[in-house]
Enzyme design. Structure first.
Site, short mmCIF file in Angstrom:
data_model
loop_
_atom_site.label_atom_id
_atom_site.label_comp_id
_atom_site.label_asym_id
_atom_site.label_seq_id
_atom_site.Cartn_x
_atom_site.Cartn_y
_atom_site.Cartn_z
N GLU A 1 -6.22 18.65 25.19
CA GLU A 1 -7.63 18.71 24.48
C GLU A 1 -8.30 17.08 24.04
O GLU A 1 -9.45 16.77 23.95
CB GLU A 1 -7.59 19.61 23.28
CG GLU A 1 -7.44 20.81 23.51
CD GLU A 1 -6.15 21.38 23.86
OE1 GLU A 1 -5.95 22.74 23.94
OE2 GLU A 1 -5.22 20.67 23.68
N GLU B 1 -21.40 31.23 31.56
CA GLU B 1 -21.36 31.74 32.75
C GLU B 1 -20.41 32.97 32.82
O GLU B 1 -19.41 32.96 31.92
CB GLU B 1 -20.65 30.65 33.70
CG GLU B 1 -20.12 31.26 35.14
CD GLU B 1 -19.48 30.27 35.88
OE1 GLU B 1 -19.71 28.93 35.58
OE2 GLU B 1 -18.56 30.59 36.46
#
Length: 511
Positions: free
Chosen positions: A176, A291
């Site tokens: 991350e 999405e």
């Protein structure tokens, strides 16, 4: 089911405009939208139909896996040159070059807002990818200026960069902190280019991102940890975007009834996203699904393109709205099995309006004109996997109830249309206790097909949106019953809903 005389406290917050949205694969966008010379009016007609129902044309996100494969070629004489490598993906190109004319596609759909996706997959650690970012920000900002830009997106599903089945673009150590560092570096360059070429798009009200666009909640990178690592240190994320699919096209055990036409499966999937929404609620930033669709890997024939998938889409979208997800972008690409429409004729798929589009229509019709800003929705628990119901309140008044009977009813053999002489199609009675102020007449609108496995012959309230009739514009059919009404009797409304059917009870027009 008993409905409250006023909007219940369990209802969603007011639903923002353009709830029904789409995500279009980067490599497919020129085919969906066309260009200055040949705009795709069929696609625009379908978008306008939805805009007429929900008050705003769907917002379009242009991105997906192929945005992170796309490299810019200033000398390319046409929009996009893509090469499919079947070992990586049989459904979309993974070697992609796009030219200046690609950006003409942003000119073809009037009154439409866009999220444009830049390449982080190659741009974050690759000189050609970085140059693509530098070269295309000026082109993109000119193309989506004048009110067409919603927000930017930098990278698609970076949580899969080190594990992608199409080929990793980061090492196994990808984490991350590295993602956030590369994202901040790239967005800084985007802002720098905007300041030079489109300074009007650099104010706080016009500059921002839809992020992080992670593929899932349990992948190698975690969205909450990315946020905690400083993703929004510049306060430029305007939409928290997550991706979601109910299952996979090649997963064992995926079925129409057990996977898609199953309210419990749908709510379990969405509830995981709702938990992330709650975890990030302190940010005050709207949470969307940027999405999503039925089955990842572009869907499965006989499932994602069947009428049952349209019923799933209604249940999925309305449940998303009910838990506070602010918008849903249904993903599409040329020849994809779960697409709402095929924009052009190919040697794989016929041009036309596909079954899931009719589910999009019912979602928009259920929610109504959202530009008025006072519509809220509540899920009505029915306690059965194969049923779902939702009530929409406008202000404090019941406006519509949508009922889904998702018991599977097949009528064909392998989707070919060959009659197998099935058992009679059952109808289930639904009795609703309604508030006193709804009036005495209730309008009934039905989404109809011959069965859950149908891929053609779909109608909504007697209307077809098929390409071959009037290029996607609504056409009333004469062989379908419309204008049905029933009456409120002693405070109750009764309606029969066929297996594999959706019905809207509309109270708003008859108060």
């Amino acid at each position: 089911m008993v409905l409250s005389s006023s909007c219940p406290s369990s209802a969603s917050p007011p639903i923002p405009e353009a709830f029904v949205g789409f995500s279009i694969e980067f490599s497919s966008f020129p085919e969906f939208a066309g260009n200055n010379s040949v705009p795709n009016s069929f696609s625009n007609n379908l978008l306008k139909n939805l805009g007429d129902l929900q008050g705003t044309k769907p917002y379009i996100r242009v991105g997906g896996n192929t945005q992170d494969y796309a490299l810019y070629n200033s000398s390319l004489k046409y929009a996009l040159n893509g090469t499919v490598n079947p070992s990586r993906s049989p459904d979309y190109p993974t070697t992609i070059y796009f030219g200046p004319s690609y950006f003409e596609s942003y000119n073809t759909w009037p009154d439409t807002k866009y999220i444009h996706g830049f390449n982080l997959g190659l741009g974050g650690n690759n000189s050609a990818g970085w140059q693509t970012l530098v070269d295309t920000v000026p082109l993109a900002c000119k193309a989506v200026g004048g009110g067409k830009l919603l927000w930017w997106q930098y990278g698609n599903e970076p949580d899969l960069y080190s594990t992608s089945a199409q080929g990793p673009v980061r090492p196994p150590s990808w984490n991350e902190a590295e993602y956030v560092s590369q994202w901040l570096n790239g967005t800084k360059e985007i802002q720098r280019q905007l300041q030079m070429y489109c300074p009007e798009l650099t104010s706080n009200s016009s500059y921002g991102y839809s992020a992080p666009a992670f593929a899932g909640l349990s992948n190698h990178l975690k969205p909450l940890k990315a946020w905690q690592s400083g993703l929004n240190v510049n306060r430029d994320i305007k939409l928290i975007s997550s991706h979601n699919y109910i299952g996979g096209a090649t997963q064992p055990g995926v079925t129409l009834q057990g996977t898609l036409m199953n309210h419990t499966v749908t709510t379990r999937s969405v509830d995981a996203q709702a938990q992330l929404l709650q975890d990030l609620s302190h940010t005050g930033i709207p949470f969307i699904l940027g999405e999503t669709n039925s089955l990842y890997n572009q869907g499965k024939p006989g499932l994602s393109n069947a009428f049952g998938a349209a019923l799933w889409g209604i249940d999925f979208n309305l449940y998303c709205a009910s838990v506070g997800i602010r918008r849903v972008h249904m993903h599409m690409g040329t020849n994809y099995r779960y697409q709402s429409w095929q924009p052009i004729q190919t040697n794989i798929t016929a041009q036309g309006t596909k079954t899931p589009y009719y589910g999009n229509i019912v979602v928009a019709a259920t929610l109504g004109d959202l530009t008025k800003g006072n519509s809220r929705i509540v899920n009505i628990p029915l306690g059965i996997d194969t049923e779902a119901a939702y009530a929409v309140y406008v202000g404090d008044c019941l406006a519509r109830v949508t009922i889904l009977n998702m018991r599977q009813y097949n009528y064909t053999v392998n989707g070919t249309g060959e009659d197998r002489n099935p058992v009679p199609r059952a109808a289930r009675p639904y009795i609703i206790k309604v508030p006193d102020d709804v009036g005495s007449v209730v309008e009934i609108q039905k989404l109809y097909a011959n069965g859950s496995d149908a891929i053609t012959g779909i109608t909504w309230d007697g209307t077809s949106y098929n390409w071959e009739l009037d290029n996607g514009k609504p056409v009333k059919l004469h062989n379908v019953t419309v204008g049905e009404r029933t009456r409120v009797k002693d405070g109750y409304v009764k309606v029969d809903v066929l297996d594999s059917q959706a019905v809207i009870l509309n109270f708003e027009n008859h108060r």
